[in-house]
Design an enzyme around this catalytic site. Structure first.
Site, mmCIF file in Angstrom:
data_model
loop_
_atom_site.group_PDB
_atom_site.id
_atom_site.type_symbol
_atom_site.label_atom_id
_atom_site.label_comp_id
_atom_site.label_asym_id
_atom_site.label_seq_id
_atom_site.Cartn_x
_atom_site.Cartn_y
_atom_site.Cartn_z
ATOM 1 N N SER A 232 0.865 -1.191 0.000
ATOM 2 C CA SER A 232 0.000 0.000 0.000
ATOM 3 C C SER A 232 0.891 1.226 0.000
ATOM 4 O O SER A 232 1.982 1.204 0.602
ATOM 5 C CB SER A 232 -0.886 0.023 1.251
ATOM 6 N N TYR B 1 -1.212 -0.276 10.392
ATOM 7 C CA TYR B 1 -1.421 -0.817 9.037
ATOM 8 C C TYR B 1 -0.290 -0.366 8.112
ATOM 9 O O TYR B 1 0.289 -1.175 7.371
ATOM 10 C CB TYR B 1 -2.776 -0.341 8.507
#
Ligand code: NAP
Length: 250
Positions: free
Chosen positions: A145, A159
């Site tokens: 990501s 995350y």
């Protein structure tokens, strides 16, 4: 040229980006071994769609954080054909929180799923693909990501850190197995319109943040699947250790 028994393992292949990857991979001639952890119905629909289109697929329940589950996933893949590709796609987010509010349980779940799960799956793939152990090579794509470089401050630093680990893992594993016929790359999506945002407590995130992206919109799961399949393909034969942003310029 893809051999007729080539199998791709796609973790979290029943929904979102994993679904799009599974469908496109089947269209390109892969037999697809896709995993799910809780949504058996969604995974079954992907298998049915692939079979209706003339392809071959199997869905396997597998918590990627569970070693025995991962071993069983790859044994199921072996029954389908020869594993030549892995897409480490399964991943989780959590509710927005500052680091000062994060529980150990949250951190363990995040790292176990996003990091340990990906490494375990890659371990099983390398054992099968490596020319060192008699395999015929292959390719791995990790779904990272752009959060890895943005950091997720005030919302999901855990995350972001898990995806930072994926980026380091991608570079390190790529160099470790580059001489054994295996390429390892990552795609780093930006804001993609999937159900992951609802699971993170922000169901409208893609619509809300889309206009802030340089391309003025969120991406689609299919727009991630294309680059993933390219990285798996022979067209990317000299590409390894790369982290490809697919983020509309963000
Ligand atoms: P999604 O729609 O929420 O799908 C997540 C998938 O992961 C589901 O298929 C789910 O299985 C599976 N999964 C979750 N926990 C698992 C576990 N412990 N073991 C095995 N499978 C598990 O998410 P998505 O948006 O497609 O995200 C896919 C990947 O892209 C993730 O790694 C995510 O971090 C990354 N990503 C997404 C975005 C975005 O904006 N959407 C941006 C950057 C990166 P079930 O179907 O059984 O629930």
């Amino acid at each position: 040229m893809l051999s007729s028994d080539a199998v791709v393992v796609v973790t979290g292949g029943g929904r979102g980006i994993g679904r799009a990857v599974s469908m496109l991979a089947a269209g390109r001639g892969y037999k697809v071994c896709l995993s799910y952890v809780s949504d058996a119905g969604a995974a079954a629909k992907v298998v049915a769609a692939i079979e209706t289109a003339g392809g071959a697929a199997v869905a396997v329940r597998c918590d990627v954080a569970d070693e025995a589950d991962v071993v069983a996933l790859f044994e199921a893949a072996d029954r389908l054909g020869t594993v030549t590709a892995l897409v480490n796609n399964a991943g989780v987010v959590d509710l927005p929180a500052r680091v000062s509010e994060m529980s150990a349980a949250r951190l363990h779940r995040m790292m176990a799923t996003n990091v340990v799960g990906s490494v375990l799956c890659a371990r099983e793939a390398v054992r099968r693909m490596s020319t060192r152990s008699g395999g015929r090579g292959g390719a791995i794509v990790n779904v990272s990501s752009i959060a890895a470089r943005l950091g997720g401050a005030g919302q999901f630093v855990d995350y972001a850190a898990s995806k930072g680990a994926i980026d380091s893992f991608t570079v390190g594993l790529a160099r470790e197995v580059a001489g054994e016929g295996i390429r390892v790359n990552a795609v780093a999506p930006g804001i993609i319109d999937t159900e992951i945002h609802a699971s993170g407590g922000t169901p409208d995130k893609a619509a809300a943040l889309g206009p802030t992206v340089p391309m003025r919109r969120a991406g689609t799961a299919e727009e991630i699947a294309g680059p993933v399949l390219w990285l798996l393909s022979d067209e990317a034969a000299y590409t390894t250790g790369a982290i490809l942003d697919v983020s509309g310029g963000r």
